[in-house]
Scaffold this motif. Structure first.
Motif, PDB file in Angstrom:
ATOM      1  N   GLU A  50       4.665  -2.727   4.074  1.00 20.88           N
ATOM      2  CA  GLU A  50       3.805  -2.286   2.976  1.00 20.88           C
ATOM      3  C   GLU A  50       4.584  -1.532   1.902  1.00 20.88           C
ATOM      4  N   SER A  57      -7.993   8.391   0.245  1.00 21.66           N
ATOM      5  CA  SER A  57      -7.629   9.482  -0.663  1.00 21.66           C
ATOM      6  C   SER A  57      -8.561  10.692  -0.617  1.00 21.66           C
ATOM      7  N   ARG A 112       6.744   5.125  -1.282  1.00 20.32           N
ATOM      8  CA  ARG A 112       6.585   6.214  -0.314  1.00 20.32           C
ATOM      9  C   ARG A 112       7.758   6.259   0.653  1.00 20.32           C
ATOM     10  N   SER A 162      -2.486   6.907   5.620  1.00 22.74           N
ATOM     11  CA  SER A 162      -1.262   7.236   4.881  1.00 22.74           C
ATOM     12  C   SER A 162      -1.251   6.682   3.462  1.00 22.74           C
ATOM     13  N   CYS A 163      -2.290   5.963   3.073  1.00 22.66           N
ATOM     14  CA  CYS A 163      -2.302   5.346   1.744  1.00 22.66           C
ATOM     15  C   CYS A 163      -3.530   5.802   0.960  1.00 22.66           C
ATOM     16  N   GLU A 164      -3.644   5.306  -0.261  1.00 19.13           N
ATOM     17  CA  GLU A 164      -4.711   5.755  -1.149  1.00 19.13           C
ATOM     18  C   GLU A 164      -6.097   5.294  -0.722  1.00 19.13           C
ATOM     19  N   LEU A 202      -1.813   3.464   8.850  1.00 18.08           N
ATOM     20  CA  LEU A 202      -1.582   3.020   7.473  1.00 18.08           C
ATOM     21  C   LEU A 202      -2.727   3.448   6.568  1.00 18.08           C
ATOM     22  N   LYS A 226       0.810  -1.219   0.000  1.00 16.51           N
ATOM     23  CA  LYS A 226       0.000   0.000   0.000  1.00 16.51           C
ATOM     24  C   LYS A 226       0.843   1.268   0.000  1.00 16.51           C
ATOM     25  N   LEU A 227       2.133   1.157   0.374  1.00 11.92           N
ATOM     26  CA  LEU A 227       2.997   2.333   0.448  1.00 11.92           C
ATOM     27  C   LEU A 227       4.223   2.199  -0.453  1.00 11.92           C
TER      28      LEU A 227
END
Length: 258
Positions: free
Chosen positions: A29, A238, A7, A233-235, A230, A3-4
């Motif tokens: 991730e 969004s 990043r 911090s991820c899409e 998490l 997921k990251l």
């Protein structure tokens, strides 16, 4: 695919507790993680174990923040995420709290978050956008006796989160807050600070206490907070910014009379 993936995230207070679990999960991730803390031995050991970078960071010091960003940029090329996790707790009756103690809590909990946002947000914007997750508290949304300084700073973090979200949205930086209730970390379970302490027994004792206070009947786990960080911090999140997310086992929902 993580997921990251791609990043780069700075996590403060990452040597143990919630920050440690956030660092572990973010690396798993796909993120490049900077483990930031004042607990150098623990932080360096964790970073080596999980394949991250460690930097000494006293969140109340501007110079330390600049050095942390420089270290992240040197290690990974850019920064596009921040988890402001570092914090301290002091128990005291409000009218008996020394000014020095109140100011100490403010420096770490409130000033630390402010400096983190101020220092890292321009880097995130320059990288094309990203996320900031601030650690507030259950006590940042309601009152709690004998933690006046802590509650005051956590209320302030919720306010800072909303202001930052408004000001940074146009620069593609989303800012949210996690608001944990009682979580099984060294802050709640002192046995974790004692090399000879019985951590399991300490957690079981806390579960017994919180079974009477929390609808879900137990204290929270730092891994659960990490999963919320998490998400923010991820899409998956969004279209979310400027919000406090409570993770407290239902504690804030109200009082059960039976």
């Amino acid at each position: 695919m993580g997921k990251l993936d791609g990043r780069v995230v700075i996590v403060t207070g990452a040597a143990r507790g919630q920050g440690e679990q956030e660092a572990r999960l973010f690396v798993a991730e796909g993120a490049g993680v900077v483990v930031a803390d004042v607990l150098d031995d623990q932080g360096e050991a964790l970073a080596k174990e999980i394949g991250a970078r460690y930097v000494h960071l006293d969140v109340s010091r501007e110079d330390d923040w600049r050095a942390a960003v420089d270290a992240a940029r040197k290690a990974y090329g850019h920064v596009d995420g921040l988890v402001n996790n570092a914090g301290i707790l002091r128990f005291n009756e409000l009218v008996g709290t020394p000014l020095e103690e109140f100011e100490e809590v403010v420096r770490v909990n409130q000033t630390g978050v402010f400096l983190g946002i101020r220092t890292v947000a321009p880097e995130i914007a320059a990288a094309g956008g990203g996320t900031i997750v601030n650690t507030a508290s259950f006590a940042g949304l309601t009152g709690m006796a004998y933690v006046g300084a802590y509650a005051a700073t956590k209320h302030a973090i919720v306010g800072l989160t909303r202001v930052a979200a408004l000001e940074l949205a146009a620069r593609n930086v989303r800012v949210n807050a996690v608001c944990p209730g009682a979580i099984d970390t060294a802050m709640s379970n002192p046995a974790q600070l004692d090399p000879g302490g019985d951590v399991v027994a300490g957690a079981e004792a806390l579960d017994a206490v919180y079974s009477k206070l929390v609808p879900l009947g137990r204290i929270g786990r730092p891994e659960e907070v990490a999963r919320l960080a998490l998400f923010l911090s991820c899409e998956d999140s969004s279209y979310i910014t400027g919000q406090p997310f409570v993770i407290d086992g239902g504690w804030l929902a109200g009082v059960s009379v039976i």
